[in-house]
Motif scaffolding. Structure first.
Motif, PDB file in Angstrom:
ATOM      1  N   TRP A 123       0.770  -1.333  -0.054  1.00 24.88           N
ATOM      2  CA  TRP A 123      -0.240   0.140  -0.081  1.00 24.88           C
ATOM      3  C   TRP A 123       1.142   1.376   0.156  1.00 24.88           C
ATOM      4  O   TRP A 123       2.208   1.154   0.013  1.00 24.88           O
ATOM      5  N   ASP A 124       0.154   2.337   0.113  1.00 27.01           N
ATOM      6  CA  ASP A 124       1.128   3.785   0.114  1.00 27.01           C
ATOM      7  C   ASP A 124       1.969   3.869   1.470  1.00 27.01           C
ATOM      8  O   ASP A 124       2.471   5.123   1.559  1.00 27.01           O
ATOM      9  N   TRP A 125       1.431   2.924   2.216  1.00 29.04           N
ATOM     10  CA  TRP A 125       2.446   2.904   3.475  1.00 29.04           C
ATOM     11  C   TRP A 125       2.863   1.432   3.877  1.00 29.04           C
ATOM     12  O   TRP A 125       3.606   1.501   5.216  1.00 29.04           O
ATOM     13  N   TRP A 331     -10.141   0.423   8.622  1.00 25.55           N
ATOM     14  CA  TRP A 331     -10.350   0.773   7.022  1.00 25.55           C
ATOM     15  C   TRP A 331     -10.247  -0.375   6.034  1.00 25.55           C
ATOM     16  O   TRP A 331      -9.974  -1.653   6.691  1.00 25.55           O
ATOM     17  N   CYS A 360     -10.273   1.460  -2.927  1.00 27.61           N
ATOM     18  CA  CYS A 360      -9.293   2.149  -3.964  1.00 27.61           C
ATOM     19  C   CYS A 360      -9.138   1.197  -5.053  1.00 27.61           C
ATOM     20  O   CYS A 360      -8.296   0.943  -5.848  1.00 27.61           O
ATOM     21  N   ASN A 397     -13.936   1.919   0.921  1.00 32.05           N
ATOM     22  CA  ASN A 397     -12.840   3.018   1.202  1.00 32.05           C
ATOM     23  C   ASN A 397     -12.671   3.822  -0.348  1.00 32.05           C
ATOM     24  O   ASN A 397     -12.174   3.125  -0.985  1.00 32.05           O
ATOM     25  N   GLU A 398     -13.220   4.953  -0.586  1.00 34.85           N
ATOM     26  CA  GLU A 398     -13.073   5.676  -1.807  1.00 34.85           C
ATOM     27  C   GLU A 398     -13.509   5.167  -2.961  1.00 34.85           C
ATOM     28  O   GLU A 398     -13.057   5.810  -4.089  1.00 34.85           O
ATOM     29  N   TRP A 467      -7.459  14.987   0.868  1.00 35.21           N
ATOM     30  CA  TRP A 467      -6.233  14.750   0.466  1.00 35.21           C
ATOM     31  C   TRP A 467      -5.381  15.635  -0.294  1.00 35.21           C
ATOM     32  O   TRP A 467      -4.457  15.609  -0.554  1.00 35.21           O
ATOM     33  N   GLU A 489     -10.818  11.146   6.591  1.00 36.49           N
ATOM     34  CA  GLU A 489      -9.443  10.871   6.322  1.00 36.49           C
ATOM     35  C   GLU A 489      -8.848  12.343   5.819  1.00 36.49           C
ATOM     36  O   GLU A 489      -9.440  13.192   5.222  1.00 36.49           O
ATOM     37  N   TRP A 579      -5.990  10.282   9.115  1.00 38.56           N
ATOM     38  CA  TRP A 579      -5.332   9.419   8.392  1.00 38.56           C
ATOM     39  C   TRP A 579      -3.779   9.512   9.116  1.00 38.56           C
ATOM     40  O   TRP A 579      -3.097  10.548   8.709  1.00 38.56           O
ATOM     41  N   TRP A 590       1.735   8.624   7.253  1.00 39.05           N
ATOM     42  CA  TRP A 590       0.743   9.623   7.689  1.00 39.05           C
ATOM     43  C   TRP A 590       0.495   9.210   9.436  1.00 39.05           C
ATOM     44  O   TRP A 590      -0.199  10.079   9.940  1.00 39.05           O
TER      45      TRP A 590
HETATM   46  C1  BMA Z   1      -6.483   7.208   1.465  1.00 46.93           C
HETATM   47  C2  BMA Z   1      -6.706   5.990   2.138  1.00 46.93           C
HETATM   48  C3  BMA Z   1      -5.683   5.020   1.984  1.00 46.93           C
HETATM   49  C4  BMA Z   1      -4.201   5.516   1.777  1.00 46.93           C
HETATM   50  C5  BMA Z   1      -4.264   7.003   2.110  1.00 46.93           C
HETATM   51  C6  BMA Z   1      -3.066   7.830   1.864  1.00 46.93           C
HETATM   52  O1  BMA Z   1      -6.536   6.726   0.123  1.00 46.93           O
HETATM   53  O2  BMA Z   1      -8.050   5.339   1.932  1.00 46.93           O
HETATM   54  O3  BMA Z   1      -6.089   4.295   0.976  1.00 46.93           O
HETATM   55  O4  BMA Z   1      -3.178   4.857   2.456  1.00 46.93           O
HETATM   56  O5  BMA Z   1      -5.279   7.890   1.694  1.00 46.93           O
HETATM   57  O6  BMA Z   1      -2.883   7.879   0.545  1.00 46.93           O
END
Ligand code: BMA
Length: 806
Positions: A123-125, A331, A360, A397-398, A467, A489, A579, A590
């Motif tokens: 994932w992005d973390w 999440w 996602c 989620n999203e 975001w 978030e 987040w 984050w």
């Molecule tokens: C949103 C979350 C995660 C992701 C975060 C940071 O998209 O729902 O999917 O890790 O932001 O980009």
């Protein structure tokens, strides 16, 4: 770099084998089931060489009939796991490829083509470590006549006079057993039986529940709103001859939860902030009491989730509570957590927002996925519905947002030909919830705005994710340009703590974009973006120590600003979940707590900005451009049931320590209310000025600050600090006094001792003030160590980057 060298594991098939003995006596029971609480993921199960079952879903429990195969004495069990990556690819070929994001800098894999924790594919973390194995307990159950499977004590109503608990008992009848009945006994927290009933029992889910009524119930409340009494429910299956066949004991919290979405009848929906228009409320009500949700998003606490013990859950959730949170959002790219997680939340009063497992991506609604999705929803709703802390189910989620306008999802909606999950979020999941769990609301997505005619991520309706501040707009003051109804978030990155870095990253690679640091930052362009954010308010320094400090400070300031602003919008806004609470490994992300469980500076900031009584200085009205603030106001947030009375003093000063103006106000904030005092335009100061507000009798930690300039433009004075170190029974006390203004003083003691814990950080002192840091850990530290240049730090001196304490 071990992540890279371990990637091959996910590409292989694996077989787990064991041998066990069976007592011949046990074979007299009518039914023998091999039960797995969790198989990860694509499994073929064989007992004594014969196939007894298959599985393709990490998120469900499995039960295989092994009556015909089990033998007395020695038995051989094998579980063959096929590669989850191969399986996902073959499903993708079958149903057709679909867009999906999430994996960050990891190689992209079709995580949405298999029912397995999505972030396991990276994932992005998070790292890409595709696991496989028996990840939850396994056992053999020998039983006769009848057994209980899930008991769902649904609390459908709870007021001061009565509470109603519908006990749904799902189970199975073995063969010809007839006359089985169900007995339910509910005892109060002090052990008194308060309701009791027997009834016939069919064993089928969907059968009539046993309805228990409790008079004068002691109700369960989220932390900060009341106690959390837990009743004891005992459910017995009783045979016609009176034998007890099975028993299930559970704790029950009596509370009623509603999600209120109603059109505003006036501009701003009652908020003190000017400039808001109208939309629809989005707030949770527990026992008729509106709650403001303060918290963070929860991700799996380890990339190998079986390592998360109940003790670790407790430690992490207590960290959330110590930071004054009252909600965690589990999440959808992770897992449905173990009971232990929710039990601790039940006990501590932490509300849980629970996503279904979709994040996602576009999800195919055809087989072989559809049946798995339904089975998973049924299994987890039935398993978790007993927990009072779980206050809302959420579809995804999203995924609405992605389908609406993310570039990678072009063509998906509204005219796309492929399914993408809409039928899950708007039909299948709400149907399952309506059938199995009438004790809490369902919402289709995070974010979602109530219907498909509106953008899913708007300000006026539903919940939203913010975001663009981190990803695009830069300057975190742009949070002020957002006015969410419920922010589920928003995040700002910072590296892990030093001791955590030291464990994971070799010393010579501890700099912003080394190979190892790059692997341990999973956001696409995350390294670059982090550097850009450093430049928002500073001339970025060269030393990593200094970059680290700025990043950690900026994260704390950014999220503090966001949370204090969103709280100030109350009741227009009713939730701020940033987040993210935790990490699953050592990574720049984050999170508030790093992958080794150490709180970052932002966690310490959270203790203040989520206080139940908070004083803050924020804009008087919505500032669409974000950064440009025309007027400030002091907002007092009183999340207590009693009034908040006192005298507030607001002062305008400059960093040289001169008092420029001061005002006092009599404060009287209604219970659970917000009060606002607007300051005139003349209180907007120069770059080297700041405002400070304080209320008599409140701790100095609860002072509010507003600095007008960016650090780059402010000449903070050079402090001469005085120190005293004392030994205490619990550890050590370091007192630090300053002759001048000191901004955000921090004691980074884990740099010298990994076990060191500090009770406070980010302390701003006026000239002549002092503060005390309590230090605990495995080792006593010397004054010299504690006051060394990169250990005791503050923002003063950042321009020169020369630590100057004497
Ligand atoms: C949103 C979350 C995660 C992701 C975060 C940071 O998209 O729902 O999917 O890790 O932001 O980009």
């Amino acid at each position: 770099m071990n992540e890279v060298s371990a990637r091959w594991v996910g590409a292989c098939d694996w077989e787990y084998r064991t041998t066990f003995q069976v007592d011949p006596e046990l074979l007299h029971e009518e039914r023998i089931d091999l039960v797995f609480e969790g198989l990860d993921t694509v499994a073929k199960v064989a007992l004594n060489g014969q196939m007894v079952g298959t599985a393709e879903n990490m998120h469900v429990r499995h039960r295989f009939d092994v009556r015909a195969v089990l033998v007395p004495g020695e038995n051989h069990l094998s579980v063959h796991f096929g590669s989850a990556i191969d399986h996902a690819r073959s499903v993708e070929r079958e149903v057709g490829a679909r867009p999906g994001v999430g994996s960050g800098t990891n190689p992209q894999l079709p995580h949405q083509m298999i029912r397995k924790m999505a972030c396991n594919f990276g994932w992005d973390w998070g790292p890409q470590l595709v696991t496989c194995g028996i990840w939850r307990p396994a056992r053999i159950e020998f039983w006769s006549a009848a057994r209980l499977h899930d008991v769902r004590p649904l609390v459908t109503q709870a007021d001061t006079q009565t509470a109603t608990v519908e006990v749904h008992a799902d189970g199975e009848i073995a063969a010809e057993a007839s006359g089985v009945s169900l007995r339910c006994v509910l005892a109060s927290p002090d052990g008194r039986v308060v309701a009791e009933r027997d009834d016939d029992w069919s064993g089928r889910p969907g059968g009539d529940p046993i309805v228990l009524t409790v008079d004068e119930p002691r109700r369960w409340w989220p932390i900060g709103y009341g106690d959390r009494p837990l009743y004891e429910l005992r459910v017995e299956l009783v045979a016609a001859d009176g034998r007890v066949l099975d028993v299930c004991e559970q704790k029950v919290g009596l509370r009623q939860v509603r999600l209120i979405t109603e059109p505003d009848t006036r501009d701003g929906g009652g908020s003190m902030v000017q400039g808001l228009t109208r939309g629809e409320s989005f707030h949770l009500e527990v026992n008729g009491q509106r709650v403001f949700c303060k918290g963070a998003n929860w991700i799996p606490d380890d990339c190998f989730p079986h390592r998360v013990t109940p003790q670790r859950y407790r430690q992490r959730i207590e960290q959330a509570v110590d930071a004054n949170m009252n909600m965690l959002r589990v999440w959808g790219g992770g897992i449905y957590e173990d009971h232990a997680f929710y039990e601790i939340c039940d006990e501590l009063g932490v509300m849980v927002w629970q996503d279904f497992g979709f994040a996602c991506a576009c999800y195919a609604e055809e087989e072989p996925l559809r049946s798995e999705v339904e089975a998973e929803a049924r299994d987890n709703v039935a398993r978790l519905s007993r927990h009072p802390s779980l206050v809302i189910w959420n579809g995804c989620n999203e995924n609405f947002w992605a389908a609406f306008d993310w570039p990678a999802f072009e063509g998906v909606y509204p005219n796309g030909e492929l399914t993408w999950g809409l039928g899950y979020y708007l039909d299948l999941l709400p149907r399952v919830v309506a059938e199995l769990d009438t004790s809490r609301p369902y919402w289709p997505g995070s974010p979602f705005s109530g219907n498909l005619d509106r953008h899913p991520n708007g300000n006026e309706y539903g919940n939203c994710h913010i975001w663009d501040v981190w990803n695009h707009d830069g300057d975190y003051r742009n949070y002020l340009g957002h006015f969410p109804r419920f922010a589920s978030e928003f995040g700002y990155m910072a590296p892990p703590n030093w001791a955590t870095l030291d464990r994971a990253i070799p010393k010579d690679q501890q700099h912003w974009s080394s190979e190892a640091m790059t692997l341990h930052n999973k956001q696409k362009d995350g390294i670059q973006r982090g550097l850009e954010r450093l430049a928002d308010s500073h001339d970025p320094p060269d030393r990593y120590e200094d970059q680290w400090f700025i990043a950690a400070i900026e994260q704390a300031r950014a999220i503090a600003l966001g949370c204090e602003w969103f709280r100030s919008l109350s009741p227009w806004c009713s939730g701020a979940l940033y987040w993210q609470l935790n990490d699953c490994w050592p990574v720049t992300s984050w999170s508030a707590i790093d992958g080794d469980g150490r709180p970052k500076l932002m966690w310490h900031a959270t203790q203040r900005f989520f206080r139940s009584r908070l004083l803050t200085l924020m804009p008087a009205r919505v500032t669409p451009s974000g950064v440009e603030v025309e007027r400030l106001a002091a907002y007092l947030h009183n999340d207590h049931a009693e009034r908040w009375r006192g005298r507030m003093q607001v002062s305008r000063m400059n960093v040289a320590g001169q008092l420029l103006d001061t005002k006092t106000f009599a404060v009287d904030v209604a219970p659970r209310g917000v009060q606002k005092w607007e300051l005139s335009e003349s209180w907007i100061g120069e770059a080297d000025e700041f405002l400070m507000a304080h209320i008599d009798g409140e701790p100095t930690d609860n002072r509010a600050w507003w600095f007008f300039g960016r650090d780059r433009d402010v000449e903070y004075p050079t402090p001469t600090l005085n120190y005293t170190l004392e030994e205490t029974d619990a550890g050590q006390r370091l007192t630090v006094a300053s002759d001048v203004l000191v901004r955000e003083l921090c004691l980074l003691a884990d740099r010298i001792e990994p076990s060191a814990r500090i009770d406070r950080q980010l302390v701003t002192l006026l000239p002549g003030e002092s503060t005390v840091f309590h230090v605990t850990g495995d080792r006593r530290l010397t004054l010299e160590q504690l006051t060394a240049p990169d250990v005791l730090r503050c923002v003063n001196g950042l321009q020169a980057m020369v630590p100057t304490p004497t």
